[in-house]
Design an enzyme around this catalytic site. Structure first.
Site, PDB file in Angstrom:
ATOM      1  N   GLU A  11    -140.459  27.064  15.396  1.00  0.00           N
ATOM      2  CA  GLU A  11    -140.163  27.384  16.800  1.00  0.00           C
ATOM      3  C   GLU A  11    -141.308  26.920  17.718  1.00  0.00           C
ATOM      4  OE1 GLU A  11    -137.702  29.874  18.314  1.00  0.00           O
ATOM      5  OE2 GLU A  11    -136.384  29.638  16.580  1.00  0.00           O
ATOM      6  N   TYR A  54    -134.870  37.285  13.574  1.00  0.00           N
ATOM      7  CA  TYR A  54    -134.154  38.390  12.940  1.00  0.00           C
ATOM      8  C   TYR A  54    -134.726  38.664  11.548  1.00  0.00           C
ATOM      9  CZ  TYR A  54    -130.029  38.203  16.153  1.00  0.00           C
ATOM     10  OH  TYR A  54    -129.159  38.249  17.219  1.00  0.00           O
ATOM     11  N   CYS A  89    -126.586  31.493  10.421  1.00  0.00           N
ATOM     12  CA  CYS A  89    -127.873  32.172  10.251  1.00  0.00           C
ATOM     13  C   CYS A  89    -127.824  32.872   8.899  1.00  0.00           C
ATOM     14  CB  CYS A  89    -128.071  33.196  11.362  1.00  0.00           C
ATOM     15  SG  CYS A  89    -129.570  34.181  11.196  1.00  0.00           S
ATOM     16  N   ASN A  90    -128.704  32.474   8.002  1.00  0.00           N
ATOM     17  CA  ASN A  90    -128.701  33.074   6.669  1.00  0.00           C
ATOM     18  C   ASN A  90    -129.042  34.552   6.723  1.00  0.00           C
ATOM     19  OD1 ASN A  90    -129.574  30.143   6.576  1.00  0.00           O
ATOM     20  ND2 ASN A  90    -128.928  30.508   4.474  1.00  0.00           N
ATOM     21  N   ASP A 146    -126.490  31.876  15.837  1.00  0.00           N
ATOM     22  CA  ASP A 146    -127.729  32.057  15.066  1.00  0.00           C
ATOM     23  C   ASP A 146    -128.632  32.993  15.868  1.00  0.00           C
ATOM     24  OD1 ASP A 146    -129.796  31.532  13.115  1.00  0.00           O
ATOM     25  OD2 ASP A 146    -130.731  30.150  14.523  1.00  0.00           O
ATOM     26  N   SER A 147    -129.708  33.432  15.219  1.00  0.00           N
ATOM     27  CA  SER A 147    -130.695  34.236  15.935  1.00  0.00           C
ATOM     28  C   SER A 147    -131.426  33.408  16.998  1.00  0.00           C
ATOM     29  CB  SER A 147    -131.712  34.781  14.937  1.00  0.00           C
ATOM     30  OG  SER A 147    -132.297  33.696  14.235  1.00  0.00           O
ATOM     31  N   HIS A 175    -133.266  27.055  10.015  1.00  0.00           N
ATOM     32  CA  HIS A 175    -134.390  26.366  10.659  1.00  0.00           C
ATOM     33  C   HIS A 175    -135.001  25.291   9.748  1.00  0.00           C
ATOM     34  CE1 HIS A 175    -134.456  29.638  13.589  1.00  0.00           C
ATOM     35  NE2 HIS A 175    -135.422  29.028  14.243  1.00  0.00           N
ATOM     36  N   CYS A 208    -132.350  29.031   5.090  1.00  0.00           N
ATOM     37  CA  CYS A 208    -132.583  29.343   6.500  1.00  0.00           C
ATOM     38  C   CYS A 208    -132.217  28.098   7.307  1.00  0.00           C
ATOM     39  CB  CYS A 208    -134.053  29.702   6.730  1.00  0.00           C
ATOM     40  SG  CYS A 208    -134.476  29.957   8.474  1.00  0.00           S
TER      41      CYS A 208
HETATM   42  N1  DGL Z   1    -132.228  30.724  11.323  1.00  0.00           N
HETATM   43  C1  DGL Z   1    -132.305  32.039  10.750  1.00  0.00           C
HETATM   44  C2  DGL Z   1    -131.761  32.009   9.323  1.00  0.00           C
HETATM   45  O1  DGL Z   1    -131.029  31.098   8.959  1.00  0.00           O
HETATM   46  C3  DGL Z   1    -133.670  32.649  10.657  1.00  0.00           C
HETATM   47  C4  DGL Z   1    -134.451  32.874  11.860  1.00  0.00           C
HETATM   48  C5  DGL Z   1    -134.840  34.310  12.080  1.00  0.00           C
HETATM   49  O2  DGL Z   1    -135.694  34.871  11.380  1.00  0.00           O
HETATM   50  O3  DGL Z   1    -134.274  34.835  12.998  1.00  0.00           O
HETATM   51  O4  DGL Z   1    -132.050  32.901   8.575  1.00  0.00           O
END
Ligand code: DGL
Length: 270
Positions: A159, A50, A81-82, A18-19, A192, A190
């Site tokens: 975060e 990201y 990570c989506n 993931d990011s 998160h 996402c």
């Molecule tokens: N966890 C990441 C996702 O699923 C998003 C976090 C990011 O913006 O990097 O998209």
């Protein structure tokens, strides 16, 4: 017959990335679904988020991580990570021969199974901007109406572990349009967002089914491993957690996401 080479493959770890820390929600579900599998996780904490970056940059970052995981000898890579899945999945599949599973298709399939006809999708700007959810839902269920909403401030709040009334106010703002449109299913696009799922459920209301990707992605990983006779039935797993930066809050955050203590290792990319 279990040949030597097949047991060599089954004992290899699963790579998950993931990011940042969001992908740990998927790690948690994979650990539950496949308790004998070893996992190598990579979180790009030095470069998160990201979600507000360009497709070209997301692809470049994702390729670096995939190369690192391949060097670690993984048998399959989960794009947890989506933002990466929606902007770089095809690119990664075209350039690397390793098997990939990502968070999008399993979650879309789950949402289509429960919806009565109106799905809301929330995610980062890059995820929603890619149109990936809209396209896949329309392809699999052309009559389903899709209402998308970018929710870029949620990742920074999560975060920062900023779980309070300010977050509720932000959620009220973000979700109003979807509630007014009377969606019946809300897809959390996402990794998160499972951390604030209960708040989202409270604000969007009881009538809406809220779906996150972790459980369905883990089920998909299991199905793919079974299909290729790659499930590790016996071994005692050992996990590695790499991060491109180890900020002060990382141990606490990782615990929020994973529910257990981890030992984070620094791995600088590039
Ligand atoms: N966890 C990441 C996702 O699923 C998003 C976090 C990011 O913006 O990097 O998209």
């Amino acid at each position: 017959m279990g040949s030597r080479s097949s047991s060599e493959i089954t004992s290899k770890p699963i790579g998950i990335f993931d990011s940042g820390v969001g992908g740990l929600t998927v790690v948690r579900a994979v650990m539950r679904e496949l308790p004998n599998e070893s996992i190598v996780y990579f979180g790009d904490t030095a470069r998160v988020p990201y979600g507000n970056k360009s497709t070209a940059t997301i692809r470049r970052f994702a390729a670096e991580i995939v190369e690192l995981l391949i060097e670690e000898g993984v048998k399959l890579i989960v794009i947890a990570c989506n933002t990466v899945a929606s902007n770089a999945r095809e690119y990664l599949m075209d350039n690397y021969s390793v098997k990939f599973v990502d968070v999008i298709a399993p979650t879309v399939e789950a949402a289509i199974r429960v919806t009565k006809g109106k799905i809301g999708v929330i995610g980062t700007k890059a995820t929603i901007g890619s149109g990936c959810y809209m396209r896949l839902i329309k392809k699999l269920a052309p009559n389903v109406e899709v209402i998308q909403k970018p929710t870029p401030l949620l990742v920074p709040f999560i975060e920062e572990r900023h779980y309070n009334h300010t977050l509720d106010t932000l959620l009220e703002d973000y979700l109003r349009e979807l509630r007014d449109a009377k969606i019946d299913t809300l897809l959390l696009g996402c990794t998160h967002y499972p951390l604030i799922k209960e708040r989202i459920e409270r604000i969007i209301g009881d009538e809406v089914v809220v779906i996150d990707s972790s459980h369905y992605t883990a089920k998909k990983v299991k199905a793919i491993l079974q299909q290729h006779s790659m499930v590790n039935e016996t071994a005692k797993p050992s996990h590695k957690f790499y991060f491109s930066d180890i900020p002060v809050d990382l141990p606490k955050l990782a615990h929020d996401f994973l529910g257990i203590e981890i030992e984070p290792y620094l791995k600088v990319l590039g």
